[in-house]
Design an enzyme around this catalytic site. Sequence first.
Site, PDB file in Angstrom:
ATOM      1  N   GLU A   1      -0.498   2.885   1.334  1.00 40.55           N
ATOM      2  CA  GLU A   1       0.356   1.801   1.810  1.00 40.55           C
ATOM      3  C   GLU A   1       0.639   0.805   0.667  1.00 40.55           C
ATOM      4  O   GLU A   1      -0.049   0.827  -0.361  1.00 40.55           O
ATOM      5  CB  GLU A   1      -0.354   1.078   2.967  1.00 40.55           C
ATOM      6  CG  GLU A   1      -0.686   1.987   4.160  1.00 40.55           C
ATOM      7  CD  GLU A   1       0.514   2.313   5.042  1.00 40.55           C
ATOM      8  OE1 GLU A   1       1.660   2.155   4.610  1.00 40.55           O
ATOM      9  OE2 GLU A   1       0.288   2.737   6.197  1.00 40.55           O
TER      10      GLU A   1
ATOM     11  N   HIS B   1       5.514   3.803   1.421  1.00 37.07           N
ATOM     12  CA  HIS B   1       4.270   4.549   1.220  1.00 37.07           C
ATOM     13  C   HIS B   1       4.533   6.018   0.878  1.00 37.07           C
ATOM     14  O   HIS B   1       5.552   6.588   1.251  1.00 37.07           O
ATOM     15  CB  HIS B   1       3.291   4.377   2.382  1.00 37.07           C
ATOM     16  CG  HIS B   1       3.561   5.157   3.629  1.00 37.07           C
ATOM     17  ND1 HIS B   1       3.278   4.655   4.880  1.00 37.07           N
ATOM     18  CD2 HIS B   1       4.065   6.396   3.844  1.00 37.07           C
ATOM     19  CE1 HIS B   1       3.586   5.565   5.784  1.00 37.07           C
ATOM     20  NE2 HIS B   1       4.066   6.620   5.187  1.00 37.07           N
TER      21      HIS B   1
ATOM     22  N   ASP C   1      -2.643  14.432   3.642  1.00 39.69           N
ATOM     23  CA  ASP C   1      -3.379  13.411   4.387  1.00 39.69           C
ATOM     24  C   ASP C   1      -3.724  13.907   5.792  1.00 39.69           C
ATOM     25  O   ASP C   1      -3.265  14.972   6.218  1.00 39.69           O
ATOM     26  CB  ASP C   1      -2.586  12.078   4.444  1.00 39.69           C
ATOM     27  CG  ASP C   1      -1.125  12.266   4.811  1.00 39.69           C
ATOM     28  OD1 ASP C   1      -0.766  13.330   5.342  1.00 39.69           O
ATOM     29  OD2 ASP C   1      -0.328  11.355   4.560  1.00 39.69           O
TER      30      ASP C   1
HETATM   31  C1  GLP Z   1       3.797   9.496   7.247  1.00 38.06           C
HETATM   32  C2  GLP Z   1       2.981  10.468   6.379  1.00 38.06           C
HETATM   33  C3  GLP Z   1       3.727  10.792   5.146  1.00 38.06           C
HETATM   34  C4  GLP Z   1       5.174  11.036   5.552  1.00 38.06           C
HETATM   35  C5  GLP Z   1       5.815   9.710   5.816  1.00 38.06           C
HETATM   36  C6  GLP Z   1       7.244   9.775   6.337  1.00 38.06           C
HETATM   37  O1  GLP Z   1       3.065   8.423   7.656  1.00 38.06           O
HETATM   38  N1  GLP Z   1       1.669  10.048   6.029  1.00 38.06           N
HETATM   39  O2  GLP Z   1       3.148  11.926   4.538  1.00 38.06           O
HETATM   40  O3  GLP Z   1       5.846  11.676   4.533  1.00 38.06           O
HETATM   41  O4  GLP Z   1       4.977   8.945   6.636  1.00 38.06           O
HETATM   42  O5  GLP Z   1       7.280  10.195   7.669  1.00 38.06           O
HETATM   43  P1  GLP Z   1       8.615  10.539   8.453  1.00 38.06           P
HETATM   44  O6  GLP Z   1       9.181  11.734   7.784  1.00 38.06           O
HETATM   45  O7  GLP Z   1       8.183  10.820   9.857  1.00 38.06           O
HETATM   46  O8  GLP Z   1       9.523   9.360   8.335  1.00 38.06           O
END
Ligand code: GLP
Length: 255
Positions: free
Chosen positions: A143, A138, A68
Site C-alpha cells: 500500500e 498499490h 499475495d
Molecule cells: C488487489 C491485488 C492486486 C491486484 C490489484 C488490482 O488488491 N492485491 O494484486 O492487482 O488489487 O485489482 P483489480 O484488478 O481487481 O482492480
Amino acid sequence: MNIVVASQKEEACQYAASLLAPFFNARNPVRIGLATGETMIPIYQALVQQLTAKGQHGVGEVETFNLDEYWPIDPSHPGSFRQYMHRHLLSLVGSWIRKSYFLRGNARDPDFECRRFEGLLGEHPLDVQLLGLGINGHIGFNEPGTLFQSRTRKVSLTSTTKERNARQFPGIMPDDALTMGIADIMEAKAIILVVFGSDKRDVLIRAILGQVSEDCPASILKTHPHVTVVADEAAGSVLARRSPRVNRSITVTIL
Ligand code: GLP
C-alpha cells in the site's frame, strides 16, 4: 518502459496474454509471478485460449508464484487467491505447470511463512511478474507508504483496498494479507503491468508521469529495465496522447 494502449479492453487482454504465452511455452524451466483481481480474469481467459488453441499441450516447465494472499484464510476458501488461481488459470492449463507456489493464508506464523516464501523466490528468481494496479497505486498488497526495499511480509489492508476487493470476496474479508515486497517484485527479470478502466486513469498517470515516490508504489516500476504496461483506452487515453514517447526511457504504442 513500454506502454501499450489498446482501444478495446479485449484487444488489450489478447495483447497481454500474447506477452505471457511464450513464457508458458518455453522448453526450459521458467518461473512466472501471477496476480489476481478483476483485471486478470479476462487476461487469463485470453491466455488459456491462446495456449489451448488447436488442442496444444504444455511440457510442464512452468513454476508459478502468487504475489499475495489474504491472511488469515483457509486455502480452500473460495475468496482465497489460491482458489482464484485454480478457477481462472491453473486448472485449465495443468499440462504447462510443473508446480505452483502460494503464500499460505492459513500459516500460524505469518512471519515464518513469509521467510519461507522469500527463500523460494531466492532459489527460483522470477522470469516475469504479472501485476495489476490498485486504485491507490498499490502493487501486490504494498500500500502507499511501503518502503521500496520491502520484502515479503504480513500487511494490514487499507479501507480503500478492502472496499474495492469486497466486490469479489464471498463473506467477510480478512483485515490482513501476506504479500511479496516491492524489492521482491523488482527482482523479476521482466514485469507486465495491466491497467483497465477510467477509475485507474489518474493513478496510472501519477505512476508514469509523476515522481518516483513511496506514496505511489507503482511509480518504482519506471526504474525497472524491462516493464511493459498494457492499458485499455479508458485507463491509458492521456498517455496515448504522448505517443510515441513520454521521454527518453518511456515509449507509448497505440494498438
Ligand atoms: C488487489 C491485488 C492486486 C491486484 C490489484 C488490482 O488488491 N492485491 O494484486 O492487482 O488489487 O485489482 P483489480 O484488478 O481487481 O482492480
